[in-house]
Design an enzyme around this catalytic site. Structure first.
Site, short mmCIF file in Angstrom:
data_model
loop_
_atom_site.label_atom_id
_atom_site.label_comp_id
_atom_site.label_asym_id
_atom_site.label_seq_id
_atom_site.Cartn_x
_atom_site.Cartn_y
_atom_site.Cartn_z
CG HIS A 104 -1.71 1.21 1.45
ND1 HIS A 104 -3.01 1.34 1.03
CD2 HIS A 104 -1.40 2.39 2.06
CE1 HIS A 104 -3.46 2.54 1.36
NE2 HIS A 104 -2.50 3.19 1.99
CD GLU A 105 1.85 3.29 3.73
OE1 GLU A 105 1.99 4.39 3.15
OE2 GLU A 105 0.89 3.05 4.47
CD GLU A 135 -4.87 5.92 2.25
OE1 GLU A 135 -4.23 4.93 2.70
OE2 GLU A 135 -4.37 7.03 2.05
CG HIS A 158 0.21 6.14 -0.48
ND1 HIS A 158 -0.84 6.90 -0.96
CD2 HIS A 158 -0.22 5.59 0.68
CE1 HIS A 158 -1.86 6.81 -0.13
NE2 HIS A 158 -1.52 6.01 0.87
#
Length: 293
Positions: free
Chosen positions: A147-148, A224, A151
């Site tokens: 997930h990071e 997100e 980003h």
């Protein structure tokens, strides 16, 4: 948990300091057109330079600020199996995502959380809490890292910097227009600017800044959802869903420093505060992933 991120706080501090400095040196007097009105073109240029300047200065300082606020320690050489797994997992995910290898760090906190920040896709930082490493399974932690990394690969830090620069510009511009109008119409100042201009400008900057944060947070929530999709692509949809469900269980204890919330993994609220959320509610994020086929 408040949803005003470190990026926004640093940005605001820089803009305020620059604005005060310019006032002390009389720079803003060039915005007067022959002492009777605002030079709109100069004002817009002024607002753009310092609106975007504050935003990108805070972006440039984001890694340093994040390390200082969380005490994150970058893994230079893995000292154990856990650190080795973290570095190799991020390295593999970064390669798949097509970005440069981010710095990988651990910060000491009981919260189950993680965040990513940095100036660009090839100059970034991924940090995880000790609470996350001690609570989540390896599959769940892998999804959080994915997930990071997503980003970073999506350019979310730069995107939010650009959005913040735009809203900064309008906040600076409109606050001075409103201050000038009140100074002229209400307080009848005929030349230059009186105290009413400065007082009104400061109050209006604060009010408009709060309203502008709603816009920035809306964009943050959309990014997100996209990072969840990217995390599912890198680690697997089931792992991403499992990680979000784990966060639901530990949500009451999760607390990333207010200023880093928008680039973390956790988050959620309801009611009026939803407008100021950097993250959608976890149940909505899970539902969005489950709806994918």
């Amino acid at each position: 948990m408040k949803r005003i991120i470190l990026f926004l706080a640093t940005n605001l501090a820089i803009v305020v300091v620059l604005s005060i400095t310019l006032r002390l040196f009389g720079f803003e007097k060039i915005l007067d057109a022959q002492g009777t009105g605002l030079d709109i073109n100069s004002l817009l240029l002024f607002a753009s330079v310092f609106g975007f300047g504050g935003s990108f200065m805070s972006l440039a300082l984001s890694k340093w600020t994040a390390k200082r606020f969380t005490g994150a320690q970058v893994i230079e050489m893995p000292r154990n199996a856990r650190e080795h797994w973290l570095v190799t997992t991020v390295q593999r995910q970064a390669k798949i995502a097509g970005i440069g290898m981010p710095e990988v760090a651990i910060y000491d906190a009981p919260d189950v959380n993680a965040f990513a920040t940095g100036m660009s896709k090839n100059n970034a930082l991924v940090a995880v809490s000790t609470g996350l490493l001690n609570t989540m399974s390896q599959d769940e932690a892998e999804a959080v890292l994915a997930h990071e990394v997503s980003h970073i690969a999506n350019g979310d830090m730069v995107t939010l910097a650009l959005i913040q620069g735009v809203v900064n510009t309008f906040v600076i511009f409109l606050s001075r227009v409103i201050g000038h109008t009140i100074d002229r119409i209400v307080f009848k100042t005929e030349e230059g600017h009186g105290p009413a201009f400065w007082v009104t400008t400061i109050i209006t900057e604060i009010v408009l800044g709060v309203l502008a944060s709603i816009i920035v947070m809306w964009f943050s929530r959309q990014r997100e959802f996209r990072a969840d999709v990217g995390g599912a692509s890198l680690a697997g949809r089931n792992k991403m869903i499992a990680a979000l469900r784990r966060l639901q269980i530990t949500h009451e204890q999760a607390h990333l420093p207010d200023q880093l919330a928008a680039f973390g993994i956790s988050g959620g609220s309801s009611g009026l505060m939803r407008l100021f959320m950097s993250h959608p509610p976890l149940e909505e994020r899970i539902a969005a992933l489950e709806a994918q086929r």
